[in-house]
Write an enzyme that holds these catalytic residues in place. Structure first.
Site, PDB file in Angstrom:
ATOM      1  N   THR A  71     -10.527   2.142   4.808  1.00  0.00           N
ATOM      2  CA  THR A  71      -9.494   2.975   5.411  1.00  0.00           C
ATOM      3  C   THR A  71     -10.178   3.946   6.370  1.00  0.00           C
ATOM      4  O   THR A  71     -11.407   4.056   6.398  1.00  0.00           O
ATOM      5  CB  THR A  71      -8.738   3.788   4.342  1.00  0.00           C
ATOM      6  OG1 THR A  71      -9.589   4.839   3.864  1.00  0.00           O
ATOM      7  CG2 THR A  71      -8.320   2.907   3.172  1.00  0.00           C
ATOM      8  N   GLU A  72      -9.387   4.663   7.144  1.00  0.00           N
ATOM      9  CA  GLU A  72      -9.956   5.653   8.056  1.00  0.00           C
ATOM     10  C   GLU A  72     -10.713   6.735   7.281  1.00  0.00           C
ATOM     11  O   GLU A  72     -11.808   7.149   7.679  1.00  0.00           O
ATOM     12  CB  GLU A  72      -8.845   6.300   8.889  1.00  0.00           C
ATOM     13  CG  GLU A  72      -8.144   5.363   9.860  1.00  0.00           C
ATOM     14  CD  GLU A  72      -6.970   4.614   9.244  1.00  0.00           C
ATOM     15  OE1 GLU A  72      -6.327   3.832   9.972  1.00  0.00           O
ATOM     16  OE2 GLU A  72      -6.698   4.807   8.029  1.00  0.00           O
ATOM     17  N   ASP A  97     -12.428   9.369  -2.690  1.00  0.00           N
ATOM     18  CA  ASP A  97     -13.708  10.077  -2.586  1.00  0.00           C
ATOM     19  C   ASP A  97     -13.716  11.286  -3.518  1.00  0.00           C
ATOM     20  O   ASP A  97     -14.736  11.968  -3.644  1.00  0.00           O
ATOM     21  CB  ASP A  97     -13.923  10.565  -1.150  1.00  0.00           C
ATOM     22  CG  ASP A  97     -12.901  11.644  -0.778  1.00  0.00           C
ATOM     23  OD1 ASP A  97     -11.680  11.348  -0.853  1.00  0.00           O
ATOM     24  OD2 ASP A  97     -13.299  12.768  -0.453  1.00  0.00           O
ATOM     25  N   ASP A 126      -3.434  11.774  -2.227  1.00  0.00           N
ATOM     26  CA  ASP A 126      -3.541  13.224  -2.398  1.00  0.00           C
ATOM     27  C   ASP A 126      -3.928  13.517  -3.840  1.00  0.00           C
ATOM     28  O   ASP A 126      -3.257  13.073  -4.773  1.00  0.00           O
ATOM     29  CB  ASP A 126      -2.200  13.884  -2.072  1.00  0.00           C
ATOM     30  CG  ASP A 126      -2.310  15.392  -1.895  1.00  0.00           C
ATOM     31  OD1 ASP A 126      -3.107  16.026  -2.626  1.00  0.00           O
ATOM     32  OD2 ASP A 126      -1.596  15.943  -1.046  1.00  0.00           O
ATOM     33  N   GLU A 140       5.033   4.716   3.631  1.00  0.00           N
ATOM     34  CA  GLU A 140       4.633   6.062   4.035  1.00  0.00           C
ATOM     35  C   GLU A 140       5.860   6.972   4.055  1.00  0.00           C
ATOM     36  O   GLU A 140       6.895   6.615   4.621  1.00  0.00           O
ATOM     37  CB  GLU A 140       3.986   6.029   5.416  1.00  0.00           C
ATOM     38  CG  GLU A 140       3.604   7.372   5.976  1.00  0.00           C
ATOM     39  CD  GLU A 140       2.661   8.147   5.063  1.00  0.00           C
ATOM     40  OE1 GLU A 140       2.966   9.323   4.759  1.00  0.00           O
ATOM     41  OE2 GLU A 140       1.619   7.579   4.664  1.00  0.00           O
ATOM     42  N   ASN A 143       9.924   7.496   0.315  1.00  0.00           N
ATOM     43  CA  ASN A 143       9.098   8.050  -0.750  1.00  0.00           C
ATOM     44  C   ASN A 143       8.585   6.945  -1.665  1.00  0.00           C
ATOM     45  O   ASN A 143       9.359   6.162  -2.207  1.00  0.00           O
ATOM     46  CB  ASN A 143       9.922   9.058  -1.561  1.00  0.00           C
ATOM     47  CG  ASN A 143       9.053   9.943  -2.426  1.00  0.00           C
ATOM     48  OD1 ASN A 143       8.039   9.516  -2.969  1.00  0.00           O
ATOM     49  ND2 ASN A 143       9.438  11.204  -2.558  1.00  0.00           N
ATOM     50  N   GLU A 179     -12.060   6.436   4.303  1.00  0.00           N
ATOM     51  CA  GLU A 179     -13.243   5.836   3.688  1.00  0.00           C
ATOM     52  C   GLU A 179     -14.397   5.782   4.676  1.00  0.00           C
ATOM     53  O   GLU A 179     -15.545   6.087   4.337  1.00  0.00           O
ATOM     54  CB  GLU A 179     -12.910   4.435   3.188  1.00  0.00           C
ATOM     55  CG  GLU A 179     -14.038   3.746   2.465  1.00  0.00           C
ATOM     56  CD  GLU A 179     -13.628   2.406   1.870  1.00  0.00           C
ATOM     57  OE1 GLU A 179     -14.505   1.702   1.345  1.00  0.00           O
ATOM     58  OE2 GLU A 179     -12.418   2.083   1.928  1.00  0.00           O
ATOM     59  N   LYS A 217      -4.218  20.903  -8.785  1.00  0.00           N
ATOM     60  CA  LYS A 217      -3.769  21.921  -9.736  1.00  0.00           C
ATOM     61  C   LYS A 217      -3.085  21.274 -10.942  1.00  0.00           C
ATOM     62  O   LYS A 217      -2.398  20.263 -10.802  1.00  0.00           O
ATOM     63  CB  LYS A 217      -2.831  22.905  -9.057  1.00  0.00           C
ATOM     64  CG  LYS A 217      -3.492  23.695  -7.928  1.00  0.00           C
ATOM     65  CD  LYS A 217      -2.512  24.644  -7.264  1.00  0.00           C
ATOM     66  CE  LYS A 217      -3.201  25.396  -6.129  1.00  0.00           C
ATOM     67  NZ  LYS A 217      -2.267  26.317  -5.428  1.00  0.00           N
ATOM     68  N   GLU A 262       0.860  -1.182   0.000  1.00  0.00           N
ATOM     69  CA  GLU A 262       0.000   0.000   0.000  1.00  0.00           C
ATOM     70  C   GLU A 262       0.895   1.230   0.000  1.00  0.00           C
ATOM     71  O   GLU A 262       1.780   1.360   0.842  1.00  0.00           O
ATOM     72  CB  GLU A 262      -0.927   0.032   1.219  1.00  0.00           C
ATOM     73  CG  GLU A 262      -1.842   1.255   1.213  1.00  0.00           C
ATOM     74  CD  GLU A 262      -2.707   1.376   2.463  1.00  0.00           C
ATOM     75  OE1 GLU A 262      -3.719   2.097   2.407  1.00  0.00           O
ATOM     76  OE2 GLU A 262      -2.350   0.765   3.503  1.00  0.00           O
TER      77      GLU A 262
END
Length: 215
Positions: free
Chosen positions: A193-194, A154, A118, A69, A96, A196, A122, A44
């Site tokens: 997920t949190e 979302d 994320d 992460e 990364n 979600e 833009k 993930e």
């Protein structure tokens, strides 16, 4: 998820090298040595507070999992949970996620999860989106021939962008959900997920794409 660095986070990571890796390129092609048994490997990218990847590892002991992460504090929050649970089929990476082809060998990964990434809305930020073509190239490299890429969000803008990006790259669409939580069959195996959980309780639709690369 963006959190300020906590003074306890880095020492916690440094003191638990058996559970978390900060130089993942050193294990390229050797990730099986980090687990109790050899098994299909799922990763993930951007694991938030770890709810998804930890639940997946708990539900599927037949697989191995790695949560990646970039933020030290966020990674340390998940590490604290893993110190308590000690799931034998879960490892963490604090690095990364853009360096996958350096961290994993070709065809080393069975599946990749992108959960509520994320959106970088833009236009000038397009190359930072985790479904941009340069990221897709890395996913294709590390995934096995039958490997699957699963994406949930979302954000409708990111969802539509991802549909186009996957299509332009020539990927195969296995499943596409415009409102995942309204599909009872899909929800049987769904691990939230949190984010979600938070967004779905507000009545926001959750978009999901399951896709694979053409061999």
């Amino acid at each position: 998820m963006r959190l300020r660095n906590k003074p306890w986070a880095k020492p916690l990571i440094e003191n638990n090298p058996d559970l978390i890796v900060t130089k993942p390129s050193e294990y390229c092609g050797k990730w099986k040595t980090r687990f109790e048994k050899e098994a299909p490997l799922f990763i993930e990218i951007g694991m938030g507070k770890g709810g998804f990847i930890m639940e997946m590892a708990s539900r599927h002991p037949e697989n191995n999992y790695i949560g990646i992460e970039i933020q030290t504090t966020v990674a340390a929050i998940v590490l604290r949970k893993q110190i308590e649970t000690r799931l034998p089929n879960l490892q963490l990476i604090c690095a990364n996620g853009s360096g996958l082809s350096e961290y994993f060998e070709e065809n080393e990964v069975a599946g990749i999860y992108l959960n509520f990434s994320d959106p970088w809305p833009k236009t000038r930020q397009e190359k930072r989106r985790l479904t941009y073509k340069t990221f897709l190239k890395q996913y294709q490299y590390v995934l096995s021939n039958k490997g699957c890429l699963e994406f949930k969000t979302d954000n409708r803008g990111l969802f539509e962008y991802t549909l186009v990006s996957f299509n332009n790259y020539g990927m195969n669409f296995n499943q596409v959900f415009l409102d995942l939580h309204k599909d009872e069959e899909a929800m049987i195996e769904n691990v939230m997920t949190e984010y979600e959980d938070k967004f779905s309780k507000k009545g926001q639709p959750i978009y999901k794409i399951s896709a694979s690369f053409k061999s």
